[in-house]
Write a protein that holds these residues in place. Sequence first.
Motif, PDB file in Angstrom:
ATOM      1  N   PHE A   1      -1.044   3.867  10.130  1.00 57.52           N
ATOM      2  CA  PHE A   1      -1.558   2.775   9.299  1.00 57.52           C
ATOM      3  C   PHE A   1      -2.150   1.690  10.181  1.00 57.52           C
ATOM      4  O   PHE A   1      -1.949   1.671  11.397  1.00 57.52           O
TER       5      PHE A   1
ATOM      6  N   LEU B   1       8.191  -0.848   6.182  1.00 62.61           N
ATOM      7  CA  LEU B   1       8.043   0.487   5.599  1.00 62.61           C
ATOM      8  C   LEU B   1       9.223   0.743   4.663  1.00 62.61           C
ATOM      9  O   LEU B   1      10.379   0.517   5.040  1.00 62.61           O
TER      10      LEU B   1
ATOM     11  N   TRP C   1      -2.520   2.417   4.810  1.00 60.93           N
ATOM     12  CA  TRP C   1      -2.308   3.772   5.340  1.00 60.93           C
ATOM     13  C   TRP C   1      -3.635   4.460   5.648  1.00 60.93           C
ATOM     14  O   TRP C   1      -4.605   4.302   4.903  1.00 60.93           O
ATOM     15  N   ASN C   2      -3.632   5.259   6.687  1.00 59.91           N
ATOM     16  CA  ASN C   2      -4.772   6.140   6.947  1.00 59.91           C
ATOM     17  C   ASN C   2      -4.794   7.231   5.866  1.00 59.91           C
ATOM     18  O   ASN C   2      -3.750   7.808   5.550  1.00 59.91           O
TER      19      ASN C   2
ATOM     20  N   ASN D   1       1.642   5.273   0.409  1.00 57.20           N
ATOM     21  CA  ASN D   1       1.171   6.353   1.282  1.00 57.20           C
ATOM     22  C   ASN D   1       0.501   7.462   0.462  1.00 57.20           C
ATOM     23  O   ASN D   1       1.166   8.124  -0.342  1.00 57.20           O
TER      24      ASN D   1
ATOM     25  N   ASP E   1       0.843  -1.203   0.000  1.00 57.63           N
ATOM     26  CA  ASP E   1       0.000   0.000   0.000  1.00 57.63           C
ATOM     27  C   ASP E   1       0.874   1.246   0.000  1.00 57.63           C
ATOM     28  O   ASP E   1       1.789   1.373   0.828  1.00 57.63           O
TER      29      ASP E   1
ATOM     30  N   ASP F   1       1.378   9.384   9.001  1.00 60.37           N
ATOM     31  CA  ASP F   1       2.201   8.454   9.782  1.00 60.37           C
ATOM     32  C   ASP F   1       1.420   7.277  10.348  1.00 60.37           C
ATOM     33  O   ASP F   1       1.998   6.438  11.038  1.00 60.37           O
TER      34      ASP F   1
END
Length: 318
Positions: free
Chosen positions: A166, A134, A158-159, A116, A114, A164
């Motif tokens: 997840f 990461l 990720w949010n 960012n 995923d 920063d």
Amino acid sequence: MPVFKTPFNGYSVKFSPFYENRIAVATAQNFGILGNGRLHVLELSSNPALPITEIAAYDTADGIYDVTWSESHDSITVAAVADGSVKLYDLALPPTSNPIRSFHEHTREVHSVDYNPVRRDSFLSAAWDDTVKLWTVDRPTSVRTFKEHAYCVYSSVWNPRHADVFASASGDCTVRIWDVREPGSTMILPAHEHEILSCDWNKYDECIIATGSVDKSVKVWDVRSYRVPVAVLNGHGYAVRKVKFSPHVRNLLVSCSYDMTVCVWDFMVEDALVSRYDHHTEFAVGVDMSVLVEGLLASTGWDELVYVWQHGTDPRAS
């Protein structure tokens, strides 16, 4: 709507964040158990005679389980490979120049990647070695490894609002919330009593997360008060393989399952099931919703087919 036949079994499908007519598809031979992989890049057209064409394909010695698009370069994709590697491909370069990177640190199959969407310079990989890593494109080694899960990590996401933060979903029946600035996970969510195969953040509320499990249910959680789920969505007959929130409608999410169906849900209403699509004839394992075209869906499965269709229409209709 367009249908594309892949030589291998479909595993994952992703719409490009840059081009509304472009999708990437991850596939694996022999149901991903043993054999090669192929990453397809497909283009949709308005030509009814040729509604979907392949513009690139990349072969790997092992199956590809997931794919994600770079959020900073419109031609770059990241692939999760069964040999434990993460590979980067650049459509702008000739096939002989690809992959442009191959990171090999995981000791088991990589199941999820995923990119960012906020910082746009880094991506996550989740693997069956129980870890999440990461990465940045320019570093030869991972920036950090997150190791707390007690079993395979099937998904890390990720949010969409916080650069920063997840979430990771694991076979240990938990979802963990992480902040890369913190030494360990910031929250442990015992979301299901069976393995959790997928999770995704809501695109309009950064505290809402959905989980999909082997227990056949989709659950929606508010991380601010997670003792009781916001919603429990029952309707799948077998394990839920993938959950994905709509980029356009706050309360809408899509799921796919080993029951061969794709379901669209509105988690805020009592009768939550909006649509059920049964176009696949084998496990439906990959599903996505376009960021650029509202209501455009894509799915892939072990029947070696990729479908692209508008929500509310029949995926099999031409």
